[in-house]
Design a protein around this motif. Structure first.
Motif, short mmCIF file in Angstrom:
data_model
loop_
_atom_site.label_atom_id
_atom_site.label_comp_id
_atom_site.label_asym_id
_atom_site.label_seq_id
_atom_site.Cartn_x
_atom_site.Cartn_y
_atom_site.Cartn_z
N ARG A 1 0.83 -1.21 0.00
CA ARG A 1 0.00 0.00 0.00
C ARG A 1 0.87 1.26 0.00
O ARG A 1 0.54 2.26 -0.66
CB ARG A 1 -0.91 -0.01 1.23
N TYR A 2 1.95 1.21 0.76
CA TYR A 2 2.87 2.36 0.79
C TYR A 2 3.41 2.65 -0.60
O TYR A 2 3.45 3.82 -1.04
CB TYR A 2 3.99 2.07 1.77
N GLU A 3 3.82 1.60 -1.34
CA GLU A 3 4.39 1.82 -2.66
C GLU A 3 3.34 2.30 -3.66
O GLU A 3 3.64 3.11 -4.55
CB GLU A 3 5.05 0.54 -3.18
N ILE A 4 2.09 1.84 -3.50
CA ILE A 4 1.02 2.36 -4.35
C ILE A 4 0.84 3.86 -4.12
O ILE A 4 0.79 4.65 -5.07
CB ILE A 4 -0.30 1.60 -4.07
N ALA A 5 0.76 4.24 -2.86
CA ALA A 5 0.58 5.66 -2.55
C ALA A 5 1.80 6.48 -2.96
O ALA A 5 1.67 7.62 -3.42
CB ALA A 5 0.30 5.83 -1.06
N ARG A 6 3.00 5.90 -2.80
CA ARG A 6 4.22 6.65 -3.13
C ARG A 6 4.29 6.98 -4.62
O ARG A 6 4.89 7.99 -5.01
CB ARG A 6 5.45 5.83 -2.72
N MET A 7 3.66 6.15 -5.47
CA MET A 7 3.64 6.45 -6.89
C MET A 7 2.95 7.78 -7.17
O MET A 7 3.26 8.47 -8.14
CB MET A 7 2.93 5.34 -7.67
N THR A 8 1.99 8.16 -6.32
CA THR A 8 1.24 9.39 -6.56
C THR A 8 1.94 10.62 -5.96
O THR A 8 1.77 11.72 -6.47
CB THR A 8 -0.18 9.29 -5.97
N VAL A 9 2.70 10.43 -4.89
CA VAL A 9 3.29 11.59 -4.21
C VAL A 9 4.78 11.73 -4.46
O VAL A 9 5.36 12.79 -4.23
CB VAL A 9 3.02 11.53 -2.68
N VAL A 10 5.43 10.65 -4.90
CA VAL A 10 6.85 10.71 -5.29
C VAL A 10 6.93 10.25 -6.74
O VAL A 10 7.06 9.05 -7.01
CB VAL A 10 7.72 9.81 -4.39
N PRO A 11 6.79 11.16 -7.69
CA PRO A 11 6.69 10.77 -9.09
C PRO A 11 7.93 10.00 -9.56
O PRO A 11 9.04 10.17 -9.03
CB PRO A 11 6.59 12.12 -9.82
N PRO A 12 7.76 9.14 -10.54
CA PRO A 12 8.91 8.43 -11.10
C PRO A 12 9.97 9.40 -11.61
O PRO A 12 9.65 10.44 -12.20
CB PRO A 12 8.29 7.63 -12.26
N THR A 13 11.22 9.06 -11.37
CA THR A 13 12.32 9.90 -11.80
C THR A 13 12.66 9.63 -13.26
O THR A 13 12.22 8.64 -13.84
CB THR A 13 13.56 9.64 -10.95
N GLU A 14 13.47 10.50 -13.82
CA GLU A 14 13.91 10.30 -15.20
C GLU A 14 14.65 8.98 -15.35
O GLU A 14 14.48 8.26 -16.34
CB GLU A 14 14.80 11.46 -15.63
N SER A 15 15.48 8.63 -14.35
CA SER A 15 16.22 7.38 -14.41
C SER A 15 15.27 6.18 -14.36
O SER A 15 15.45 5.20 -15.11
CB SER A 15 17.21 7.30 -13.24
N GLU A 16 14.27 6.23 -13.50
CA GLU A 16 13.32 5.13 -13.41
C GLU A 16 12.54 4.96 -14.71
O GLU A 16 12.33 3.83 -15.18
CB GLU A 16 12.34 5.37 -12.26
N VAL A 17 12.11 6.08 -15.29
CA VAL A 17 11.36 6.01 -16.53
C VAL A 17 12.23 5.49 -17.66
O VAL A 17 11.80 4.66 -18.48
CB VAL A 17 10.77 7.39 -16.88
N ASP A 18 13.47 5.92 -17.71
CA ASP A 18 14.37 5.48 -18.77
C ASP A 18 14.62 3.97 -18.68
O ASP A 18 14.59 3.27 -19.70
CB ASP A 18 15.69 6.23 -18.68
#
Length: 457
Positions: free
Chosen positions: A351-368
């Motif tokens: 649940r923490y990781e689900i919520a963190r996706m909304t408040v800590v956006p993916p970084t450029e490195s993660e998206v890449d």
């Protein structure tokens, strides 16, 4: 004097004195050259998609027939049909079916689910006409011999009884009922007692009523001339006709968010965590960004969820998040198995990781990294004739064609970090999620009750 050889670990090889070795930039994703393709509908209503892929002198075949049914007994009859459809025809016994296919390096098999009856196989290109002839024979003349049906029925009853005791099967069925109630889509496995009552005559009746060409899709991929392959199919299947269409599964209700449901499995030492939320179909403009957001969250080994509950905390050996495309829509599923004592902490961290996706956006490195994985995985999975045929058959079932496959790497490359962050904010809000937990309620009720958001038995 020769210097001693020093062996370096993978971690040492991947690093320099300045830090980790940088990955090369992702190359520009150009649209692949169009393979020679023919997409047509035969007079009997069968859509045929033939693609020239000259990797090896083989042809891959995938036939998808809509095969839904509202009757309570449909799942049992359909399951028995799929296991006996290749056991004999008016022209060939079971041995002759196998012999004729083996003579051209071929094979056919059949599986069924609540949506489709799927027949797949392959053969040497020079034996393509034999493959089509056997397929036509099965579609128009399968006899379902009494002894074959009886033998398969006994085997299925035993197999289903064993499967129904498996934790993953219990979890899947509980999740389906929790999400969709009594919709026919939930009948993925019939009851053993239902299968035991099916007769050969009932299977024959189902074949005559439901194995229909109109609305079905046949995909052919291999070292073939598409026009020649389509002409051969048309000649072989000219006798497969009907005045109605194959039956599509009705649209599913949207999955509402809400509490998790704890399903009691007495004495279990492990728990199954299954969460679900609405997703978008491949045709939605938001799909590429959401695909990358889901990968960042839990869609591959380097994801946030895996790093948290597997690598950091050791709550599970494997965790994953993946889309499931369904009639008229899609959902995303989270799947993890844990020890009983780790269940509540694993649910909390998920649940923490689900919520963190909304408040800590993916970084450029993660998206890449996610983009590399998505593009590479798509190209790898469709590099073979078999992989391409299976992917095209799945896309055809959703109303899509080869052009979607050709263009998708470019769509993934054009997605921006901001678009991925917007997709995460839109689709990973905690109130969109629901699911089931399967385990020993005597051990889990107290910690899960304290955690909250779980409906106890």
């Amino acid at each position: 004097m020769t210097a001693p050889v020093t062996h370096r670990t993978a971690d040492e090889i991947g690093r320099t004195t300045q830090g980790p070795r940088p990955l090369p930039p992702l190359g520009e994703q150009r649209a692949a050259a169009d393979p020679l393709t023919l997409d047509t509908v035969l007079p009997n209503g069968l859509r045929v998609l033939a693609v020239h892929r000259p990797a090896v002198p083989m042809v891959e075949l995938r036939l998808r027939i809509p095969f839904a049914g509202e009757e309570a007994t449909h799942s049992a009859r359909a399951e028995l049909l799929s296991t006996t459809v290749l056991t004999g025809t008016r022209r060939r016994g079971r041995v002759q079916v196998d012999t004729d296919l083996a003579r051209v390096g071929g094979e056919l098999d059949a599986v069924v689910d609540p949506e489709r009856l799927s027949i797949g196989g392959s053969a040497l290109v020079e034996g393509m006409d034999v493959l089509f002839d056997v397929l036509a024979d099965v579609l128009t003349g399968a006899t379902y011999p009494d002894d074959e049906v009886r033998r398969e029925r006994e085997r299925l009853v035993e197999r289903i009884a064993v499967a129904r005791s498996q934790p993953r099967v219990i979890a899947r069925e509980a999740l389906q009922r929790h999400r969709y109630g009594d919709h026919p889509f939930t009948r993925e496995m019939p009851g053993a007692e239902e299968v035991a009552r099916v007769t050969a005559e009932e299977v024959r009746e189902l074949h005559a009523r439901a194995v229909l060409p109109r609305g079905s899709v046949l995909v052919l991929v291999g070292d073939i001339d598409p026009q020649r392959a389509v002409d051969s199919v048309a000649a072989a299947l000219h006798g497969w006709t009907a005045d109605r269409s194959a039956v599509e599964l009705p649209p599913l209700p949207e999955v509402p968010g809400g509490d998790l449901l704890l399903v009691h499995r007495p004495g279990a030492v492990q728990s199954q965590i299954r969460l679900s939320a609405p997703y978008v179909p491949r045709t939605d403009p938001a799909y590429p960004a959401l695909q990358l957001a889901n990968l960042v969250f839990g869609g591959y080994f380097s994801s946030r969820l895996v790093e948290n509950i597997r690598e950091d905390k050791g709550y599970t050996y494997s965790a994953q998040s993946y889309p499931e495309f369904t009639p008229g829509g899609a959902t995303v599923l989270v799947d993890a198995d844990t020890a009983s004592e780790a269940t509540a902490p694993a649910v909390l961290e998920t649940r923490y990781e689900i919520a963190r996706m909304t408040v800590v956006p993916p970084t450029e490195s993660e998206v890449d990294s996610a983009r590399r994985y998505a593009v590479g995985g798509l190209l790898t999975s469709t590099a073979s004739q078999a992989g391409l045929a299976s992917m095209l058959a799945a896309l055809a079932g959703l109303g899509l064609g080869p052009e979607w496959l050709r263009e998708h790497p470019g769509r993934l490359q054009r997605v921006t970090v901001d678009e991925v962050a917007e997709a995460a904010l839109r689709f990973f809000t905690p109130d969109r999620w629901t699911g089931v937990l399967v385990g020993d309620a005597d051990r889990l009720a107290r910690p899960l009750g304290a955690l909250g958001g779980v409906r106890l038995p």
